[in-house]
Design a protein around this motif. Structure first.
Motif, PDB file in Angstrom:
ATOM      1  N   VAL A 300      -6.594  27.980 -14.090  1.00 39.50           N
ATOM      2  CA  VAL A 300      -5.467  28.775 -13.566  1.00 39.50           C
ATOM      3  C   VAL A 300      -4.849  29.599 -14.695  1.00 39.50           C
ATOM      4  CG1 VAL A 300      -4.973  27.083 -11.753  1.00 39.50           C
ATOM      5  CG2 VAL A 300      -3.794  26.929 -13.945  1.00 39.50           C
ATOM      6  N   PRO A 301      -4.110  30.661 -14.364  1.00 38.86           N
ATOM      7  CA  PRO A 301      -3.497  31.488 -15.414  1.00 38.86           C
ATOM      8  C   PRO A 301      -2.309  30.786 -16.077  1.00 38.86           C
ATOM      9  CG  PRO A 301      -3.451  32.603 -13.263  1.00 38.86           C
ATOM     10  CD  PRO A 301      -3.902  31.210 -13.015  1.00 38.86           C
ATOM     11  N   LEU A 302      -2.132  31.095 -17.363  1.00 33.20           N
ATOM     12  CA  LEU A 302      -1.015  30.529 -18.119  1.00 33.20           C
ATOM     13  C   LEU A 302       0.329  30.811 -17.442  1.00 33.20           C
ATOM     14  CD1 LEU A 302       0.219  29.275 -20.687  1.00 33.20           C
ATOM     15  CD2 LEU A 302       0.009  31.519 -21.785  1.00 33.20           C
ATOM     16  N   GLU A 303       0.506  32.032 -16.948  1.00 34.35           N
ATOM     17  CA  GLU A 303       1.802  32.393 -16.361  1.00 34.35           C
ATOM     18  C   GLU A 303       2.158  31.479 -15.194  1.00 34.35           C
ATOM     19  OE1 GLU A 303       3.903  34.223 -17.819  1.00 34.35           O
ATOM     20  OE2 GLU A 303       2.339  34.592 -19.294  1.00 34.35           O
ATOM     21  N   GLU A 304       1.151  31.116 -14.421  1.00 33.99           N
ATOM     22  CA  GLU A 304       1.442  30.243 -13.274  1.00 33.99           C
ATOM     23  C   GLU A 304       1.960  28.889 -13.752  1.00 33.99           C
ATOM     24  OE1 GLU A 304      -1.832  29.229 -10.537  1.00 33.99           O
ATOM     25  OE2 GLU A 304      -0.639  27.461  -9.966  1.00 33.99           O
ATOM     26  N   ILE A 305       1.302  28.347 -14.765  1.00 41.13           N
ATOM     27  CA  ILE A 305       1.703  27.020 -15.246  1.00 41.13           C
ATOM     28  C   ILE A 305       3.071  27.097 -15.938  1.00 41.13           C
ATOM     29  CG2 ILE A 305       1.063  25.197 -16.895  1.00 41.13           C
ATOM     30  CD1 ILE A 305      -0.448  25.235 -14.148  1.00 41.13           C
ATOM     31  N   ALA A 306       3.301  28.205 -16.670  1.00 38.02           N
ATOM     32  CA  ALA A 306       4.612  28.376 -17.307  1.00 38.02           C
ATOM     33  C   ALA A 306       5.702  28.407 -16.247  1.00 38.02           C
ATOM     34  CB  ALA A 306       4.627  29.655 -18.137  1.00 38.02           C
ATOM     35  N   ASN A 307       5.468  29.164 -15.184  1.00 38.04           N
ATOM     36  CA  ASN A 307       6.501  29.281 -14.152  1.00 38.04           C
ATOM     37  C   ASN A 307       6.703  27.978 -13.396  1.00 38.04           C
ATOM     38  OD1 ASN A 307       7.081  31.910 -14.753  1.00 38.04           O
ATOM     39  ND2 ASN A 307       5.532  32.734 -13.353  1.00 38.04           N
ATOM     40  N   LYS A 308       5.610  27.298 -13.120  1.00 39.49           N
ATOM     41  CA  LYS A 308       5.748  26.095 -12.282  1.00 39.49           C
ATOM     42  C   LYS A 308       6.122  24.847 -13.071  1.00 39.49           C
ATOM     43  CE  LYS A 308       2.878  27.648  -8.490  1.00 39.49           C
ATOM     44  NZ  LYS A 308       1.512  27.738  -7.966  1.00 39.49           N
ATOM     45  N   LEU A 309       5.695  24.777 -14.354  1.00 38.84           N
ATOM     46  CA  LEU A 309       5.871  23.501 -15.059  1.00 38.84           C
ATOM     47  C   LEU A 309       6.745  23.552 -16.305  1.00 38.84           C
ATOM     48  CD1 LEU A 309       2.306  21.889 -14.797  1.00 38.84           C
ATOM     49  CD2 LEU A 309       4.162  21.856 -13.146  1.00 38.84           C
ATOM     50  N   THR A 310       6.992  24.728 -16.875  1.00 37.14           N
ATOM     51  CA  THR A 310       7.804  24.741 -18.103  1.00 37.14           C
ATOM     52  C   THR A 310       8.922  25.775 -18.041  1.00 37.14           C
ATOM     53  OG1 THR A 310       6.185  26.167 -19.214  1.00 37.14           O
ATOM     54  CG2 THR A 310       5.994  23.839 -19.653  1.00 37.14           C
ATOM     55  N   ALA A 311       9.593  25.818 -16.921  1.00 36.02           N
ATOM     56  CA  ALA A 311      10.804  26.634 -16.774  1.00 36.02           C
ATOM     57  C   ALA A 311      10.588  28.080 -17.225  1.00 36.02           C
ATOM     58  CB  ALA A 311      11.956  25.987 -17.547  1.00 36.02           C
ATOM     59  N   GLY A 312       9.376  28.611 -17.002  1.00 34.44           N
ATOM     60  CA  GLY A 312       9.094  30.006 -17.337  1.00 34.44           C
ATOM     61  C   GLY A 312       8.733  30.237 -18.799  1.00 34.44           C
ATOM     62  N   ARG A 313       8.757  29.191 -19.613  1.00 37.15           N
ATOM     63  CA  ARG A 313       8.475  29.359 -21.053  1.00 37.15           C
ATOM     64  C   ARG A 313       6.966  29.334 -21.299  1.00 37.15           C
ATOM     65  NH1 ARG A 313      12.458  27.675 -24.928  1.00 37.15           N
ATOM     66  NH2 ARG A 313      10.731  27.785 -26.394  1.00 37.15           N
ATOM     67  N   SER A 314       6.356  30.517 -21.439  1.00 36.17           N
ATOM     68  CA  SER A 314       4.894  30.526 -21.589  1.00 36.17           C
ATOM     69  C   SER A 314       4.478  30.031 -22.976  1.00 36.17           C
ATOM     70  CB  SER A 314       4.297  31.888 -21.278  1.00 36.17           C
ATOM     71  OG  SER A 314       4.737  32.814 -22.214  1.00 36.17           O
TER      72      SER A 314
END
Ligand SMILES: NC(=O)c1ccc[n+]([C@@H]2O[C@H](COP(=O)([O-])OP(=O)(O)OC[C@H]3O[C@@H](n4cnc5c(N)ncnc54)[C@H](OP(=O)(O)O)[C@@H]3O)[C@@H](O)[C@H]2O)c1
Length: 376
Positions: A300-314
């Motif tokens: 999956v793309p990094l942006e998706e995981i940043a948004n879903k799992l780390t409060a938007g912090r890529s």
């Protein structure tokens, strides 16, 4: 009697360390009253009600109030900073306060600081490849801080800036400081408030929502430690300072060589996803009507995981979920006799426990609090 101050009592790690400190039968810990910095008056009252005369609560404005932190820390022999590790100014203010004691000729004070292994991670998805290496807290003791400084000069990262700041300020002032540079923590905490870990609950949540697991690459890794074993390590550090005639000075690592790794096993992020899928398929939570019928792990793309799992912090997502950060700890067992006991069996059980907790609505996301400061 030694005066000890603790932060993070309302959190997962600090709450667990506090309960273990007050319930320990070690003769050096039993008579201690622990002063606890708490921002929320209601939580402070609950802590006081529960632990009685084993603690005093002290109201504070938090890790940004450096003036008060310095003044407060100047009264203590040991500060256990197990709250957010992401606020450099506040962390260094504890050292500066303790330095006043050094100047006044008191016994050398100690800061035990919590930090995290993502400080050493690469960013393999957005930056040119760098050699992947495994860090050893004994063999590489003289290199770890220097390496972090190079990384932080190129790209400041709050948790790393705090760790560097603490260790350098301590070395310059004569304060003793250890950074417990912590990997993935798992298991239920024993504090009064947040008892939940981060990584397994977050991945469990994603897997149940989507019906499949995810990965950012094949090789992202984490070392791991159970929260109770981590708390045991903090207790052993405190006991060493209280019980040894030299108060651990010259015996425990400190300052520029002051990083220790509390590690008890290594895992891949994609394998954590696999285990989450395995327990969900085993108990029939998955598949659902509209989810894949077999176990899938998708790139999956990094942006998706940043948004879903780390409060938007890529940046946090890339280091944590995509980065390489192998740390091997030998100092804790060698110097303190630390023996983690929650190993493979506890790890396997945790996936079942987390799914159960999610299904019983006992889980919430705490990452925003954990990383607390938006330095970027
Ligand atoms: N959890 C992990 O898997 C993990 C892994 C490696 C390293 N770490 C390190 O351990 C630290 C603590 O993690 P945790 O899981 O215990 O986090 P947590 O459960 O979210 O607890 C955070 C604690 O820090 C306090 N805090 C947050 N922002 C603050 C501020 N601005 N001023 C004063 N206190 C503040 C919170 O107090 P309030 O109740 O007042 O908000 C709470 O007591 C992390 O920040 C990280 O550096 C954690």
């Amino acid at each position: 009697m030694s005066k000890i101050l603790l932060t993070g009592a309302t959190g997962y790690v600090g709450g667990t360390v506090l309960t273990q400190l007050v319930s320990s039968s070690a003769p050096s810990l039993k008579p201690l009253t622990i002063d606890v910095l708490v921002r929320d008056a209601v939580k402070a009252a609950k802590l006081k009600e529960t632990y009685g005369d084993r603690i005093n609560t002290i109201a504070w404005n938090g890790l940004d109030d450096t003036t008060s932190i310095e003044e407060t820390a100047a009264n203590y022999d040991i500060v256990v900073n197990t709250g957010s590790g992401f606020i450099p100014e506040g962390a260094v203010a504890f050292v500066n306060g303790l330095a006043r004691r050094v100047k006044a000729g008191n016994p050398v004070p100690w800061l035990l600081h919590i930090s995290g292994c993502s400080n050493l991670a690469d960013r393999p998805l957005t930056q040119p490849p760098t050699p992947v290496r495994e860090w050893n807290d004994e063999k590489d003791a003289s290199e770890i801080l220097e390496h972090m400084k190079v990384l932080d000069e190129a790209e400041p990262y709050g948790q790393r800036t705090a760790e560097i700041g603490v260790l350098e300020a301590a070395a310059a002032s004569g304060v003793q400081a250890i950074s417990v540079n912590t990997p993935l923590i798992f298991g239920e905490g024993t504090g009064l408030f947040n008892q939940q870990a981060l990584v397994i609950p977050l991945i469990t949540m994603y897997v149940i929502q989507h019906g499949y697991g995810w990965k950012l690459n094949e090789t992202a890794n984490f070392d791991r430690v159970h929260v109770l074993d981590l708390a045991d390590l903090f207790l052993l550090l405190v006991r060493t300072i209280l019980e040894r005639e030299d108060r651990g000075v010259g015996y425990l690592p400190s300052g520029k060589r002051g990083v220790i790794f509390p590690t008890a096993g290594r895992v891949l992020i994609k394998d954590i996803n696999q285990k989450c899928l395995d327990v969900a398929f085993a108990d029939g939570t998955l598949p659902r009507e509209n989810t894949p019928k077999t176990k899938e792990i998708r790139l999956v793309p990094l942006e998706e995981i940043a948004n879903k799992l780390t409060a938007g912090r890529s940046d946090v997502a890339e280091r944590g979920w995509g980065g390489h950060k192998a740390t091997t700890g030998v100092l804790a067992s060698k110097l303190l006799g630390w023996k983690p006991t929650r190993l493979e069996e506890a790890w396997e059980k945790d996936f079942v426990d987390e799914l159960k907790a999610l299904k019983e609505d006992r889980r919430m996301i705490t990452l925003a609090n954990c990383i607390a400061h938006s330095e970027k």
